[in-house]
Design a protein around this motif. Sequence first.
Motif, PDB file in Angstrom:
ATOM      1  N   ALA B  97     -27.165  -7.621 -14.790  1.00  0.00           N
ATOM      2  CA  ALA B  97     -27.937  -6.811 -14.869  1.00  0.00           C
ATOM      3  C   ALA B  97     -28.239  -5.765 -13.935  1.00  0.00           C
ATOM      4  CB  ALA B  97     -29.281  -7.673 -14.050  1.00  0.00           C
ATOM      5  N   PHE B  98     -27.531  -5.906 -12.862  1.00  0.00           N
ATOM      6  CA  PHE B  98     -27.090  -5.055 -11.649  1.00  0.00           C
ATOM      7  C   PHE B  98     -26.148  -3.466 -12.603  1.00  0.00           C
ATOM      8  CE2 PHE B  98     -25.116  -2.344  -8.701  1.00  0.00           C
ATOM      9  CZ  PHE B  98     -26.077  -2.140  -7.803  1.00  0.00           C
ATOM     10  N   LEU B  99     -25.637  -3.660 -13.469  1.00  0.00           N
ATOM     11  CA  LEU B  99     -24.287  -3.298 -13.788  1.00  0.00           C
ATOM     12  C   LEU B  99     -24.406  -2.082 -15.043  1.00  0.00           C
ATOM     13  CD1 LEU B  99     -20.967  -5.027 -13.737  1.00  0.00           C
ATOM     14  CD2 LEU B  99     -22.035  -3.249 -12.546  1.00  0.00           C
ATOM     15  N   VAL B 100     -25.862  -2.963 -16.030  1.00  0.00           N
ATOM     16  CA  VAL B 100     -26.134  -2.426 -17.046  1.00  0.00           C
ATOM     17  C   VAL B 100     -27.203  -1.515 -16.680  1.00  0.00           C
ATOM     18  CG1 VAL B 100     -27.716  -2.779 -18.977  1.00  0.00           C
ATOM     19  CG2 VAL B 100     -26.180  -4.576 -18.832  1.00  0.00           C
ATOM     20  N   GLU B 101     -27.656  -1.508 -15.837  1.00  0.00           N
ATOM     21  CA  GLU B 101     -28.461  -0.253 -14.799  1.00  0.00           C
ATOM     22  C   GLU B 101     -28.584   0.114 -14.184  1.00  0.00           C
ATOM     23  OE1 GLU B 101     -33.085  -1.688 -12.808  1.00  0.00           O
ATOM     24  OE2 GLU B 101     -32.289  -1.995 -14.577  1.00  0.00           O
TER      25      GLU B 101
END
Lengths: 394, 114
Positions: B97-101
Motif C-alpha cells: 500500500a505504501f509503495l503504491v501510494e
Amino acid sequence: MSEEPLFDPSLKKRKKKKTVAFSEDPLGADADPTTPAPESIDDVTADGVAVNMGSKTLHEQLASEKQSAKVGGEDEEENEFGDLKKKKKKKTIPLDLPEEGSGRSTPVGEGDDLDFSDLKKKKKKKKDIPLDLPEEGSGAATPVEGAATEDLDFSDLKKKKKSSKKKANLDMEAFERELSESKTKEEDEGEEEGEANAAAFNDIDETEHGENPFARSEEPAHQGSDSEPWLGSDRDYTYPELLRRFYSQLHAANPTLLANSGKRYVIAPPSVAREGNKKTMFANVSDICKRMHRPPEHAIQYLFAELGTTGSVDGAGRLIIRGKFQQKQIENVLRHYITEYVACKMCKSHDTLLTKENRIFFVSCESCGSRRSVNAIKTGFQAQVGKRIKNKTG
Amino acid sequence: MNVQNFATFDPFADEGDALAAANQDVGSQSNYIHVRVQQRNGRKTLTTLQGLPKEYDAKKLLKAFKKEFACNGTLVDDEEAGQVIQLQGDQRQKISAFLVEEGIPRATIKIHGF
C-alpha cells in the motif's frame, strides 16, 4: 500452558496460550500473518451497499447448507475444493459468494425445489414441478432485507404458488406467466435480471482474474435495481449496462449455460496437519500434483520458495514443511502456483503440460495449443532466522 | 578473389549467447519488487523487500517504513539481491500500500508467501 485445548480448532489461540500464557501479545495484531476470518461478516459494504454474504441466521444457514450440498452434488466441478468449502460452511464462515450465487441461479429445479420443501413444509406437493427459479433466487439473493423479510418473501411466494396450484396448471410456461401476472411486471423483471446479473458478473470477474480455481471472491453482487436505467432518461446506454443486459438475457434464455460454464478445475483440498510443534505435514501433495499434471518436485520447490522455508518428503510421499502453516495458507500458495504454472493464460484451461527446454520452463496448453514461458522458481533473499550459531558462515 | 579473412562479416562469429538473452527475458525478476514473508519462531514473522529500484534510497525508505508501520527493521546487503529491507512482522500489505501510494505501479510489486 499445561494442556492443549483440544476443543479449540483455531491455531491462533493455541499459539497465544503457549507463548504468552493468556496475556495479550503486544506484537500480536501486527505479527500474526494468519488473521482468521471474522466470525460474522456484515453484509453491508463500506458504502452502504448490501451484499449477499451468505446466510446469517441459523435457519438460513441450514437452508443454504442443504442447498449447497445438493448443488454441489449435482455439479461438483463447479466448486473447487468442494469438500473444503462445505467444511468451512460448517464452521459458519459464510464466505463463498460466487458459488452460492451461481448455485442459486442455476435453475436445476429439483434440488432447489426439494430444498424449499424442506424449508417450508407446506410446499411438499409441488415436488415434481420445476418451479420458477428466478423468483426463488431473487428471494434469496436480495439481501437488503433481513431474515424476517425474507420469510415474508417466502410466504408471498407460497401464496402465489397456492393460487396457481388451484388451477392445477402444471405447464411450466403457463406457470411462469401467471406468476409474472400476479406480480407487477417491472419488479419481476428487475429482480430476475439483477439475480442473473450477479451471477454473470461473478463469472466475468473470475475469468478476468485468471480464473482462480479455488476462487472465493467477495465482490459485491450487483443489484438489479439499475437494470435498465436508460429507459427513464434520454441518455444513451453505457457499455457495462448493455453488457449486463446481454448477460441477463442470455442466461434468462438458456439457463443451462451457467451450469455448463461451471465446469471448472477441481482439486482436492490440501490436507494439512501439524506434525509435532514446528512442522507441518502436507499429506496429499502427490495427489494434487498428479491432478495438476506437474512433477511434485516443481510444486514443492515453489511451495518452499513462497513460504520461505524448507522441508522434505517423507517415506509415504507426504511433504513435511518446517514451520507452522494452516490449510488456507497452503491453499493460497497452491492457488498462486496454479495461476502461474498450470493455467493457460489464453484459454484459462488447466490442461497444460510443463516442459523444460534449455533451462527454461514452458507451459504448453493442450486444449488451445498456446505456449508460454514461465519464470523459474527463485527463492530470492532469505533472511537469517533462527540461531546464528547454527549457521556456520554467519 | 575472395578471402574469407578479409570479409567484414565473420560467419562464424559468436552471436552472443541466445540462451542468455532468452534467460534474461524469461527469468528476469529484476524488474519486480519482491515482498516476502518468513516465519520466525512462534507466531513471529519477518518481511523482506527485495529489488527496490535504484532511484529510491533504501535507507530513507526503511526509516519511513519503520515510522509508518511502527516496527523495527534493518538494511541487509546481499551479494545477489543487493540491498534488502528487512522488517519485523508481516508488513506485506502495508508495504504494498505504501509503495503504491508513493507512485510505484502495483504490477511491479510482487507479494509472496501465504
